[in-house]
Design an enzyme around this catalytic site. Structure first.
Site, PDB file in Angstrom:
ATOM      1  N   THR A  94       0.874  -1.174   0.000  1.00 15.63           N
ATOM      2  CA  THR A  94       0.000   0.000   0.000  1.00 15.63           C
ATOM      3  C   THR A  94       0.912   1.225   0.000  1.00 15.63           C
ATOM      4  O   THR A  94       1.677   1.416   0.951  1.00 15.63           O
ATOM      5  CB  THR A  94      -0.887   0.023   1.258  1.00 15.63           C
ATOM      6  OG1 THR A  94      -1.606  -1.205   1.328  1.00 15.63           O
ATOM      7  CG2 THR A  94      -1.868   1.188   1.196  1.00 15.63           C
ATOM      8  N   LYS A 169      -7.790   1.181  -3.134  1.00 13.84           N
ATOM      9  CA  LYS A 169      -7.397   0.763  -1.781  1.00 13.84           C
ATOM     10  C   LYS A 169      -7.522   1.932  -0.794  1.00 13.84           C
ATOM     11  O   LYS A 169      -8.072   1.803   0.302  1.00 13.84           O
ATOM     12  CB  LYS A 169      -5.952   0.258  -1.841  1.00 13.84           C
ATOM     13  CG  LYS A 169      -5.250   0.074  -0.519  1.00 13.84           C
ATOM     14  CD  LYS A 169      -5.613  -1.219   0.142  1.00 13.84           C
ATOM     15  CE  LYS A 169      -5.014  -1.284   1.540  1.00 13.84           C
ATOM     16  NZ  LYS A 169      -5.431  -2.458   2.273  1.00 13.84           N
ATOM     17  N   LYS A 244      -1.606   4.709   8.710  1.00 14.60           N
ATOM     18  CA  LYS A 244      -0.827   4.832   7.469  1.00 14.60           C
ATOM     19  C   LYS A 244      -1.756   5.059   6.272  1.00 14.60           C
ATOM     20  O   LYS A 244      -1.556   5.974   5.471  1.00 14.60           O
ATOM     21  CB  LYS A 244      -0.007   3.544   7.245  1.00 14.60           C
ATOM     22  CG  LYS A 244       0.655   3.494   5.878  1.00 14.60           C
ATOM     23  CD  LYS A 244       1.260   2.141   5.544  1.00 14.60           C
ATOM     24  CE  LYS A 244       1.635   2.131   4.062  1.00 14.60           C
ATOM     25  NZ  LYS A 244       2.284   0.894   3.633  1.00 14.60           N
TER      26      LYS A 244
HETATM   27  P1  NAD Z   1       6.031  -6.019   7.144  1.00  9.01           P
HETATM   28  O1  NAD Z   1       6.792  -4.902   7.762  1.00  9.01           O
HETATM   29  O2  NAD Z   1       5.715  -7.231   7.954  1.00  9.01           O
HETATM   30  O3  NAD Z   1       6.813  -6.534   5.820  1.00  9.01           O
HETATM   31  C1  NAD Z   1       7.581  -5.722   4.988  1.00  9.01           C
HETATM   32  C2  NAD Z   1       8.855  -6.495   4.676  1.00  9.01           C
HETATM   33  O4  NAD Z   1       9.645  -5.738   3.775  1.00  9.01           O
HETATM   34  C3  NAD Z   1       9.716  -6.723   5.927  1.00  9.01           C
HETATM   35  O5  NAD Z   1       9.988  -8.105   6.086  1.00  9.01           O
HETATM   36  C4  NAD Z   1      10.985  -5.933   5.643  1.00  9.01           C
HETATM   37  O6  NAD Z   1      12.154  -6.513   6.187  1.00  9.01           O
HETATM   38  C5  NAD Z   1      11.008  -5.949   4.129  1.00  9.01           C
HETATM   39  N1  NAD Z   1      11.829  -4.884   3.556  1.00  9.01           N
HETATM   40  C6  NAD Z   1      11.893  -3.578   3.909  1.00  9.01           C
HETATM   41  N2  NAD Z   1      12.756  -2.919   3.110  1.00  9.01           N
HETATM   42  C7  NAD Z   1      13.230  -3.835   2.222  1.00  9.01           C
HETATM   43  C8  NAD Z   1      14.161  -3.773   1.140  1.00  9.01           C
HETATM   44  N3  NAD Z   1      14.748  -2.625   0.792  1.00  9.01           N
HETATM   45  N4  NAD Z   1      14.410  -4.890   0.453  1.00  9.01           N
HETATM   46  C9  NAD Z   1      13.807  -6.074   0.788  1.00  9.01           C
HETATM   47  N5  NAD Z   1      12.924  -6.203   1.797  1.00  9.01           N
HETATM   48  C10 NAD Z   1      12.656  -5.090   2.508  1.00  9.01           C
HETATM   49  O7  NAD Z   1       4.705  -5.386   6.550  1.00  9.01           O
HETATM   50  P2  NAD Z   1       3.391  -6.157   6.037  1.00  9.01           P
HETATM   51  O8  NAD Z   1       2.388  -6.193   7.120  1.00  9.01           O
HETATM   52  O9  NAD Z   1       3.811  -7.414   5.362  1.00  9.01           O
HETATM   53  O10 NAD Z   1       2.869  -5.119   4.951  1.00  9.01           O
HETATM   54  C11 NAD Z   1       3.434  -5.002   3.659  1.00  9.01           C
HETATM   55  C12 NAD Z   1       2.610  -4.034   2.842  1.00  9.01           C
HETATM   56  O11 NAD Z   1       1.273  -4.524   2.757  1.00  9.01           O
HETATM   57  C13 NAD Z   1       2.505  -2.622   3.447  1.00  9.01           C
HETATM   58  O12 NAD Z   1       2.565  -1.689   2.400  1.00  9.01           O
HETATM   59  C14 NAD Z   1       1.161  -2.623   4.142  1.00  9.01           C
HETATM   60  O13 NAD Z   1       0.601  -1.333   4.233  1.00  9.01           O
HETATM   61  C15 NAD Z   1       0.355  -3.515   3.210  1.00  9.01           C
HETATM   62  N6  NAD Z   1      -0.783  -4.190   3.843  1.00  9.01           N
HETATM   63  C16 NAD Z   1      -0.660  -4.784   5.065  1.00  9.01           C
HETATM   64  C17 NAD Z   1      -1.753  -5.419   5.634  1.00  9.01           C
HETATM   65  C18 NAD Z   1      -1.650  -6.097   6.981  1.00  9.01           C
HETATM   66  O14 NAD Z   1      -2.694  -6.424   7.563  1.00  9.01           O
HETATM   67  N7  NAD Z   1      -0.436  -6.320   7.526  1.00  9.01           N
HETATM   68  C19 NAD Z   1      -2.980  -5.454   4.953  1.00  9.01           C
HETATM   69  C20 NAD Z   1      -3.064  -4.872   3.691  1.00  9.01           C
HETATM   70  C21 NAD Z   1      -1.958  -4.247   3.150  1.00  9.01           C
END
Ligand code: NAD
Length: 300
Positions: A94, A169, A244
């Protein structure tokens, strides 16, 4: 669509999404900066790459699932030169509309197909492969992505051209943030008026106040046994993530000149919740914050 997928960002969402691709028979080349995320992915059958560019090498499609627009853009800038000619790149994070459009431009400059395909459904949906995908990009990119998205989700919509998925979204979650506050305010008022929560639920869930925040995700314990309110407000969908998305809605409405006064008010209330150290609770716990502040009819 070939069978080799680069997957970058193996966190709470990306980890289980990558594993569902493995289960569906894809070869997944994964990368994350965090060792624990890498290990969990490897245990589930993902082939680890040493860098994001290496994960993208030789892949038919690359998927990114990252925390923010700036991080996603820097990863796309790294992987796009390493990708095979004519391959497909999809961002399911997102992110803000500006970063999303810049990412599509980067892909276009290399002649790659690209899609913004953010999700809803949370970690539970990611694990169960029941996510909703909202996609923006050309019809061709969408058709090519569909088998991949179908391995990770249940409802897959093509919302329009580049950026339309993120727009859908952001708009959807602005409705959600506002409606959760509306429902919470109503329960807080009912408590003070001596109206039982169950009575309000029984009436409103069959009347014009009916909405998802009431009937599926009720913010008070009792009426909907599966809602986080019955489980100590354990997320679910954390208040920090709602904040966010609401901030993204405000950045988008400012850029587009749209009036979103209730979106702004919802953002301010979730900022207050976050400042109070409650960002890790489910976003429906805004009920408790509102209920504990007596006699207030305006924002602090
Ligand atoms: P998260 O923080 O668990 O996962 C993000 C991952 O990206 C982490 O493991 C981090 O180490 C990795 N990362 C960061 N920088 C990086 C880089 N330069 N290279 C490689 N890896 C890197 O977050 P999440 O909950 O998995 O969410 C991911 C996305 O999905 C976000 O944009 C969030 O807004 C969206 N989202 C989350 C949810 C939810 O319920 N968690 C629901 C819908 C959408």
């Amino acid at each position: 669509m070939g069978k080799t997928i680069g997957f970058i960002g193996l966190g709470n969402m990306g980890g289980p999404m990558a594993l569902n691709l493995v289960k569906a028979g894809f070869r997944v080349q994964g990368f994350d900066t965090v060792p624990a995320a890498r290990q969990a992915a490897q245990d589930g059958g993902v082939v680890l790459a040493a860098t994001a560019a290496e994960a993208a090498k030789g892949a038919d499609a690359v998927i990114t699932m990252l925390p923010s627009g700036p991080i996603m853009l820097s990863v796309w800038a790294e992987v796009i030169p390493a990708m095979a000619d004519g391959a497909l790149i999809i961002d399911s994070s997102t992110v803000d509309i500006d970063s999303c459009r810049k990412a599509h431009d980067l892909a276009l400059g290399r002649g790659l197909a690209s899609l913004d395909a953010p999700v809803s459904g949370g970690v539970g949906g990611a694990v169960a492969a029941t996510l909703t995908f909202m996609a923006g990009g050309t019809g061709d990119a969408f058709d090519r992505a569909r088998p991949l998205l179908a391995a990770m989700g249940k409802n897959i919509s093509h919302c329009g051209d580049a950026g339309a998925g993120q727009a859908a979204k952001i708009c959807n979650n602005m409705i959600l943030g506002i409606s959760m506050i509306a429902v919470s305010e109503a329960f807080g008022l009912a408590d003070r008026l001596g109206l039982s929560r169950q009575a309000l639920f029984d009436v409103a869930s069959k009347s014009s106040g009916q909405c998802w925040s009431l009937t599926t995700y009720c913010p008070v314990p009792g009426p909907v046994p599966t809602s986080p309110a019955n489980n100590g407000y354990k997320p679910g969908f954390a208040a920090a993530l709602m904040l966010k998305d609401l901030r993204l809605s405000q950045a988008a409405s400012e850029g587009a000149g749209a009036a979103t006064p209730l979106g702004a008010a919802a953002t301010a209330l979730y900022e207050e919740m976050d400042r109070a150290g409650l960002g890790g609770r489910d976003f429906s716990a805004i009920f408790e914050m509102l209920a504990s502040s007596s006699g207030r009819s305006e924002l602090a």
